[in-house]
Design an enzyme around this catalytic site. Structure first.
Site, PDB file in Angstrom:
ATOM      1  N   ASP A  12     -20.131 -47.928 -90.345  1.00  0.00           N
ATOM      2  CA  ASP A  12     -19.700 -46.861 -89.435  1.00  0.00           C
ATOM      3  C   ASP A  12     -18.860 -45.801 -90.151  1.00  0.00           C
ATOM      4  O   ASP A  12     -17.995 -45.172 -89.547  1.00  0.00           O
ATOM      5  CB  ASP A  12     -18.876 -47.426 -88.251  1.00  0.00           C
ATOM      6  CG  ASP A  12     -19.581 -48.583 -87.575  1.00  0.00           C
ATOM      7  OD1 ASP A  12     -20.757 -48.403 -87.215  1.00  0.00           O
ATOM      8  OD2 ASP A  12     -18.967 -49.648 -87.419  1.00  0.00           O
ATOM      9  N   LYS A  15     -22.039 -42.189 -92.374  1.00  0.00           N
ATOM     10  CA  LYS A  15     -23.144 -41.905 -93.301  1.00  0.00           C
ATOM     11  C   LYS A  15     -24.102 -40.898 -92.677  1.00  0.00           C
ATOM     12  O   LYS A  15     -24.633 -40.036 -93.358  1.00  0.00           O
ATOM     13  CB  LYS A  15     -23.920 -43.196 -93.616  1.00  0.00           C
ATOM     14  CG  LYS A  15     -23.135 -44.214 -94.404  1.00  0.00           C
ATOM     15  CD  LYS A  15     -23.945 -45.460 -94.674  1.00  0.00           C
ATOM     16  CE  LYS A  15     -24.237 -46.287 -93.447  1.00  0.00           C
ATOM     17  NZ  LYS A  15     -23.067 -46.936 -92.827  1.00  0.00           N
ATOM     18  N   GLY A  39     -27.977 -47.918 -88.097  1.00  0.00           N
ATOM     19  CA  GLY A  39     -28.401 -46.652 -87.520  1.00  0.00           C
ATOM     20  C   GLY A  39     -27.297 -45.810 -86.952  1.00  0.00           C
ATOM     21  O   GLY A  39     -26.145 -46.209 -86.904  1.00  0.00           O
ATOM     22  N   GLN A 217     -25.742 -50.302 -92.996  1.00  0.00           N
ATOM     23  CA  GLN A 217     -24.514 -51.114 -93.070  1.00  0.00           C
ATOM     24  C   GLN A 217     -23.647 -50.638 -94.240  1.00  0.00           C
ATOM     25  O   GLN A 217     -23.619 -49.449 -94.501  1.00  0.00           O
ATOM     26  CB  GLN A 217     -24.797 -52.623 -93.155  1.00  0.00           C
ATOM     27  CG  GLN A 217     -25.354 -53.191 -91.887  1.00  0.00           C
ATOM     28  CD  GLN A 217     -26.848 -53.405 -91.962  1.00  0.00           C
ATOM     29  OE1 GLN A 217     -27.420 -53.522 -93.028  1.00  0.00           O
ATOM     30  NE2 GLN A 217     -27.480 -53.449 -90.821  1.00  0.00           N
TER      31      GLN A 217
END
Ligand code: GDP
Length: 413
Positions: A12, A15, A39, A217
């Site tokens: 988180d 990205k 995602g 991740q």
């Protein structure tokens, strides 16, 4: 040649924003590990898209998107994501025939096992990712290419369910009705078969194009190098991106590591710089640190130089992006962890076990007004000092500083 974007913390990091910023420079965008547990949400022409399996290149009508062999694909989710676009994104989508498939029983196993773990739960997203990777390593998994021969696949799965009958019973997981399963697989085949191909060969054939490997991740969740067992079930680091795509290490050009100006973690597991007091609450509130799908509050704390250096070395980062600097606006003091104390001894490396680690902090003066700033020199003085201090300590160039969710709220140095 390929560049890689990789999270340096526990995920988180933001990205999505950096990928969005740079994706237009690439002809091919590749996902190489993880599944639909990953995602981000992106906004395009005012419409929100939740991308879990699709590479971010789908936002650029000219880019080819590759779901590499290292990804585990839940076909139902992929079909849903594709259908949410108004235009036909399948024309530019390739799915590796070697990517493993998540079937409904993987999801049921994931949930049942997590429940059995009780207070030792890993905090998985319950989407079948771990069980699908487990089957892959146990050499009993099914690959996307096998949709090409449903009869053969059905025989294989019948054998698989037979072998696992007692395990399924123990977990309380139902073996699917075989007619229903056949219909499902036929549906997946009809929807996806024309996109399934040997993507490794495709990448080699297009090696002269600009490629972006989009990490999912983050480093500290890596199955080998993360905080095991509170990790994801794939290699999230740069070398995993290569395995998961079939590109050789020599094709990796630039590695961009993404970290927040502070640290967050979802689920259980060690987190040395977690702040359980008011400061942690304030970061959570200002940073909207709540899970996107689950709404669970994320654990929040300070920037950890030791962990960042570890992640930068593991990935061979060339440059770093520091995200969400604006979230630290309004603190009188900010802390940075510059070392760990373990059994009264100070260390400056990331140990294999973090259980007894205590952070060693230095405190810096806080700032106000970094939000939306687009030039480094226009940042509040203490915010500049903070970034310069981090840069010196992590030993890697901080090329991007993000000062807001908007694409424009970015400093490029
Ligand atoms: P990812 O999975 O690493 O892409 O991270 P997320 O999708 O969870 O992104 C983090 C969230 O932070 C998103 O809602 C972004 O819009 C937001 N975000 C990204 N950069 C910034 C920033 O610099 N400041 C603030 N306030 N929010 C940001």
């Amino acid at each position: 040649m390929a560049d890689l974007i990789v999270g340096l913390q526990w995920g988180d990091e933001g990205k999505g924003k950096i990928v969005d910023l740079v994706a237009k420079n690439y002809d091919i965008v590749i996902r190489s590990q993880g599944g639909h547990n990953a995602g981000h949400t992106v906004v395009l022409d005012g419409k929100k898209y939740a991308l879990h399996l699709l590479p971010s290149g789908v936002l650029n009508p000219n880019a080819i998107n590759v779901i590499g062999n290292g990804v585990v694909v839940y076909p139902k989710q992929l079909i849903k994501e594709i259908s949410e676009f108004d235009r036909d994104i399948k024309e530019k989508l390739l799915i590796s025939d070697k990517a493993h498939m998540i079937l409904d029983h993987h999801i049921a196993i994931d949930k049942a096992r997590e429940k059995l773990r009780g207070k030792n739960a890993i905090g998985t997203t319950g989407r079948g990712i771990g069980p699908a990777y487990a089957d892959k390593i146990a050499r009993v998994g099914v690959r996307m290419g096998e949709l090409g021969n449903i009869e053969k696949l059905m025989d294989k799965l019948a054998h698989y369910y037979e072998m696992n009958r007692e395990y399924f019973e123990y977990l309380g997981v139902k073996v699917p009705d075989m007619d229903f399963l056949r219909d499902e697989l036929e549906y997946y085949k009809n929807e996806l078969m024309e996109n399934i191909t040997n993507t490794t060969q495709y990448l080699w054939d297009n090696i002269d194009k600009n490629m972006l490997l989009e990490g999912a991740q983050a480093t500290l969740l890596d199955i080998d190098h993360g905080t095991y067992p509170f990790v994801t079930s794939s290699n999230t680091i740069a070398s995993g991106a290569l395995t998961g795509s079939g590109l050789s290490p020599k094709e990796l050009k630039k590695v961009i590591g993404i970290a927040k100006a502070y640290t967050t973690r979802v689920g259980n597991g060690p987190f040395p710089t977690e702040d359980l007091g008011e400061d942690g609450d304030k970061i959570r509130k200002q940073g909207h640190e709540f899970g996107t799908t689950t709404g669970r509050p994320r654990r929040c704390g300070w920037f950890d130089v030791v962990a960042a250096k570890y992640a930068i070395t593991l990935n061979g980062c060339d440059e770093v992006a520091i995200m969400k600097l604006d979230v630290l606006d309004g603190f009188d003091k900010v802390k940075v962890c510059v070392g760990y104390e373990i059994n009264s001894e100070e260390i400056d490396y990331f140990p294999s076990e973090l259980d007894d680690v205590k952070p060693v902090y230095i405190e810096m003066d806080g700032w106000n007004g970094s939000e939306g700033v687009t030039e480094f020199d226009k940042l509040p003085l203490n915010a500049k000092k903070y970034i310069e201090f981090l840069e010196e300590k992590i030993g890697c160039h901080i090329k991007y500083v993000s000062t807001g969710p908007d694409r424009n709220s970015t400093i490029i140095r």
